[in-house]
Design a protein around this motif. Structure first.
Motif, PDB file in Angstrom:
ATOM      1  N   GLU A 131       0.836  -1.206   0.000  1.00 35.93           N
ATOM      2  CA  GLU A 131       0.000   0.000   0.000  1.00 35.93           C
ATOM      3  C   GLU A 131       0.869   1.253   0.000  1.00 35.93           C
ATOM      4  O   GLU A 131       0.580   2.230  -0.704  1.00 35.93           O
ATOM      5  CB  GLU A 131      -0.924  -0.008   1.218  1.00 35.93           C
ATOM      6  N   THR A 132       1.946   1.223   0.781  1.00 34.65           N
ATOM      7  CA  THR A 132       2.853   2.370   0.829  1.00 34.65           C
ATOM      8  C   THR A 132       3.547   2.575  -0.518  1.00 34.65           C
ATOM      9  O   THR A 132       3.727   3.707  -0.981  1.00 34.65           O
ATOM     10  CB  THR A 132       3.905   2.162   1.933  1.00 34.65           C
ATOM     11  N   GLN A 133       3.924   1.477  -1.159  1.00 39.69           N
ATOM     12  CA  GLN A 133       4.628   1.557  -2.441  1.00 39.69           C
ATOM     13  C   GLN A 133       3.743   2.098  -3.559  1.00 39.69           C
ATOM     14  O   GLN A 133       4.230   2.761  -4.481  1.00 39.69           O
ATOM     15  CB  GLN A 133       5.140   0.162  -2.842  1.00 39.69           C
ATOM     16  N   THR A 134       2.456   1.806  -3.502  1.00 32.59           N
ATOM     17  CA  THR A 134       1.588   2.090  -4.650  1.00 32.59           C
ATOM     18  C   THR A 134       0.457   3.070  -4.376  1.00 32.59           C
ATOM     19  O   THR A 134      -0.135   3.608  -5.316  1.00 32.59           O
ATOM     20  CB  THR A 134       0.942   0.783  -5.151  1.00 32.59           C
ATOM     21  N   GLY A 135       0.121   3.276  -3.101  1.00 30.82           N
ATOM     22  CA  GLY A 135      -1.070   4.063  -2.793  1.00 30.82           C
ATOM     23  C   GLY A 135      -2.344   3.309  -3.110  1.00 30.82           C
ATOM     24  O   GLY A 135      -3.416   3.915  -3.233  1.00 30.82           O
ATOM     25  N   CYS A 136      -2.247   1.985  -3.249  1.00 26.98           N
ATOM     26  CA  CYS A 136      -3.404   1.151  -3.598  1.00 26.98           C
ATOM     27  C   CYS A 136      -3.578   0.043  -2.564  1.00 26.98           C
ATOM     28  O   CYS A 136      -2.610  -0.424  -1.963  1.00 26.98           O
ATOM     29  CB  CYS A 136      -3.220   0.510  -4.979  1.00 26.98           C
ATOM     30  N   ARG A 137      -4.812  -0.364  -2.410  1.00 30.69           N
ATOM     31  CA  ARG A 137      -5.127  -1.546  -1.607  1.00 30.69           C
ATOM     32  C   ARG A 137      -5.390  -2.697  -2.576  1.00 30.69           C
ATOM     33  O   ARG A 137      -6.093  -2.523  -3.578  1.00 30.69           O
ATOM     34  CB  ARG A 137      -6.354  -1.290  -0.734  1.00 30.69           C
ATOM     35  N   PHE A 138      -4.838  -3.871  -2.282  1.00 29.10           N
ATOM     36  CA  PHE A 138      -4.981  -5.011  -3.183  1.00 29.10           C
ATOM     37  C   PHE A 138      -6.006  -5.995  -2.624  1.00 29.10           C
ATOM     38  O   PHE A 138      -5.963  -6.347  -1.440  1.00 29.10           O
ATOM     39  CB  PHE A 138      -3.633  -5.708  -3.386  1.00 29.10           C
ATOM     40  N   GLU A 139      -6.891  -6.424  -3.492  1.00 28.91           N
ATOM     41  CA  GLU A 139      -7.956  -7.339  -3.095  1.00 28.91           C
ATOM     42  C   GLU A 139      -7.999  -8.519  -4.069  1.00 28.91           C
ATOM     43  O   GLU A 139      -8.100  -8.324  -5.284  1.00 28.91           O
ATOM     44  CB  GLU A 139      -9.302  -6.609  -3.114  1.00 28.91           C
ATOM     45  N   ILE A 140      -7.900  -9.715  -3.535  1.00 28.35           N
ATOM     46  CA  ILE A 140      -8.043 -10.914  -4.363  1.00 28.35           C
ATOM     47  C   ILE A 140      -9.536 -11.159  -4.586  1.00 28.35           C
ATOM     48  O   ILE A 140     -10.300 -11.316  -3.631  1.00 28.35           O
ATOM     49  CB  ILE A 140      -7.412 -12.146  -3.694  1.00 28.35           C
ATOM     50  N   ARG A 141      -9.939 -11.171  -5.851  1.00 33.96           N
ATOM     51  CA  ARG A 141     -11.354 -11.391  -6.167  1.00 33.96           C
ATOM     52  C   ARG A 141     -11.619 -12.842  -6.566  1.00 33.96           C
ATOM     53  O   ARG A 141     -12.686 -13.385  -6.274  1.00 33.96           O
ATOM     54  CB  ARG A 141     -11.794 -10.447  -7.290  1.00 33.96           C
ATOM     55  N   ARG A 151       0.951   0.949 -10.101  1.00 34.19           N
ATOM     56  CA  ARG A 151       1.336   2.353 -10.298  1.00 34.19           C
ATOM     57  C   ARG A 151       0.877   2.856 -11.665  1.00 34.19           C
ATOM     58  O   ARG A 151       0.365   3.981 -11.792  1.00 34.19           O
ATOM     59  CB  ARG A 151       2.852   2.496 -10.169  1.00 34.19           C
ATOM     60  N   ASN A 152       1.064   2.022 -12.689  1.00 38.20           N
ATOM     61  CA  ASN A 152       0.652   2.429 -14.036  1.00 38.20           C
ATOM     62  C   ASN A 152      -0.859   2.604 -14.126  1.00 38.20           C
ATOM     63  O   ASN A 152      -1.352   3.533 -14.782  1.00 38.20           O
ATOM     64  CB  ASN A 152       1.125   1.398 -15.061  1.00 38.20           C
ATOM     65  N   LEU A 153      -1.608   1.704 -13.469  1.00 39.77           N
ATOM     66  CA  LEU A 153      -3.068   1.848 -13.451  1.00 39.77           C
ATOM     67  C   LEU A 153      -3.475   3.146 -12.764  1.00 39.77           C
ATOM     68  O   LEU A 153      -4.357   3.873 -13.240  1.00 39.77           O
ATOM     69  CB  LEU A 153      -3.702   0.656 -12.732  1.00 39.77           C
ATOM     70  N   ALA A 154      -2.827   3.431 -11.633  1.00 40.12           N
ATOM     71  CA  ALA A 154      -3.177   4.640 -10.880  1.00 40.12           C
ATOM     72  C   ALA A 154      -2.900   5.906 -11.689  1.00 40.12           C
ATOM     73  O   ALA A 154      -3.627   6.901 -11.584  1.00 40.12           O
ATOM     74  CB  ALA A 154      -2.405   4.665  -9.564  1.00 40.12           C
TER      75      ALA A 154
END
Length: 431
Positions: free
Chosen positions: A30-40, A327-330
């Motif tokens: 989360e710190t590296q990307t600013g994103c939360r990852f969720e396994i769907r 990062r690219n998605l963001a």
């Protein structure tokens, strides 16, 4: 905080490692990307199978098509292995505009160029650092920090399973274990630790390393390299006696992959057992470690090495790609990074090269060995003393530089003689 939803294809050794490391390093990611990852989704073949890493039942599915086409999935991680259905599912995900991370060296070696073009056409990332050398970031380096260099040579140990087997064979011989049992015992150890599959042929016959060297050579030399142009030879024909002799001569044996530009401009890529001096850095890599030695016109020499077998090293590379994809998605730039253009070029067969050779001959009589000595006499072999073995009398030599095609042709007629029990030939590492 943006949520990035993931479909994980495969929950075997590598898939379990990805899940484990995702959970363990969630705050860091989360710190590296600013994103939360969720396994769907976690796509598996057998939902009832027990797994080392627990998976919530509601995430498990056998419907891979649904997982890769779900509009809510942002990134697909493919760790199924094998050509199909992995290749098909990667195509479907890219066509749906989803970024894909894969550890699949077979897919990337055989269909990688087509899939990269497909990813660019659909503005998606296709990242595959984990397909070559476990946690070693070689593809990232070739496309980044080293991209301004003309690469001249890449060689290394890209299959850590065979490195483990050869290390344990050496250790067994040093401990006095009968040489005829060394290979089988070492393979059994590799399988018990999860480094080798129940069917180990991809590793021990050199296919795994062949795929990896095709991928490496393309990015290092920016030339299309068909898998079938990569010479392949595994380790199953090696004997404990070869390790005994090479130790006496001051050498070791490793399964080495090499890609190099020849003076005539052609590219040669090969994988085969190689004698190398015991003081060489690649020989120092033991057990399930891999290493790569690169030479370029700017940086000159670069050596990467590290632990590369099993779940976590591969998962480490997958997560590195996941950070980049997120990062690219963001930033809205997925698939926007230009890919290097592969140029047409000619590959050179191994028969066009020359090597110094280790030769071990086993015969029924002195006349048998004399025939082998005469066949290679042109290359001034240094013959060791004859020894008696259960298979017959044995003699070993190292030759001077000899053309591959001619050297093999001289020995080939002798292989059909009933009084010559074995002729083992191993190339030495070129200077």
């Amino acid at each position: 905080m943006k949520t990035v939803r993931i479909a994980l294809l495969g929950a075997g050794t590598v898939g379990g490692g990805v899940l484990s490391l995702l959970r363990e390093n969630a705050p860091l990611l989360e710190t590296q990307t600013g994103c939360r990852f969720e396994i769907r989704y976690v796509v598996v073949r057998d939902p009832a199978k027990s797994r080392a890493v627990p998976i919530p039942p509601e995430l498990i599915t056998t419907d891979a098509e649904r997982a890769v086409s779900d509009p809510q999935v942002d990134i697909v991680i493919e760790v199924l292995g094998g050509l199909e259905p992995a290749s098909h599912l990667i195509r479907r995900a890219l066509q749906a505009g989803k970024s894909v991370i894969t550890a699949n060296k077979m897919v990337m070696a055989i269909a990688g160029d087509e899939l990269i073009r497909l990813a660019m056409a659909h503005r998606a990332d296709l990242l595959h650092e984990a397909s070559v050398a476990g946690s070693l970031p070689i593809l990232t380096l070739l496309q980044g920090a080293l991209a301004g260099n003309r690469i001249e040579r890449v060689l290394g140990i890209v299959n850590s399973t065979t490195n483990f087997i050869l290390t344990r064979m050496e250790q067994a011989i040093e401990q006095g274990i009968p040489t005829e049992n060394a290979y089988a015992d070492a393979l059994a150890q590799a399988q018990s630790l999860g480094y080798a599959e129940a069917d180990p042929s991809s590793d021990v016959e050199g296919y795994d390393a062949q795929y990896k060297m095709a991928i490496l050579a393309r990015l290092a030399f920016l030339q299309y390299v068909p898998v079938e142009s990569v010479y392949r030879e595994g380790i199953t024909h090696l004997s404990g006696r070869d390790l005994v002799w090479t130790q006496r001569l001051g050498y070791g044996i490793k399964l080495i992959g090499t890609a190099e530009r020849l003076p005539d401009g052609r590219l040669n890529v090969r994988v085969h057992p190689t004698l190398l001096p015991r003081m060489h850095p690649l020989y120092a890599l033991k057990d399930a470690n891999s290493g790569l030695w690169l030479q370029g016109n700017g940086f000159r020499d670069l050596f990467l090495h590290g632990f590369a077998a099993g779940a976590r090293p591969t998962a480490s590379a997958v997560l590195g790609d996941l950070v980049l994809a997120a990062r690219n998605l963001a930033l809205g730039v997925a698939g926007a990074t230009p890919q290097p253009s592969l140029q047409p070029g000619e590959t050179a067969p191994i028969e066009s090269l020359s090597f110094r050779y280790y030769v071990r001959a086993v015969g029924a009589s002195e006349d048998s060995l004399r025939a082998v000595r005469e066949a290679v006499a042109e290359w001034l072999p240094e013959w060791q003393s004859v020894e008696q073995t259960p298979e017959g009398i044995e003699q070993v030599c190292l030759t001077t530089l000899a053309p591959e095609m001619l050297f093999r042709a001289r020995l080939e007629p002798l292989r059909s003689r009933s009084d010559i029990r074995q002729i083992q030939v191993i190339r030495t590492l070129p200077d």
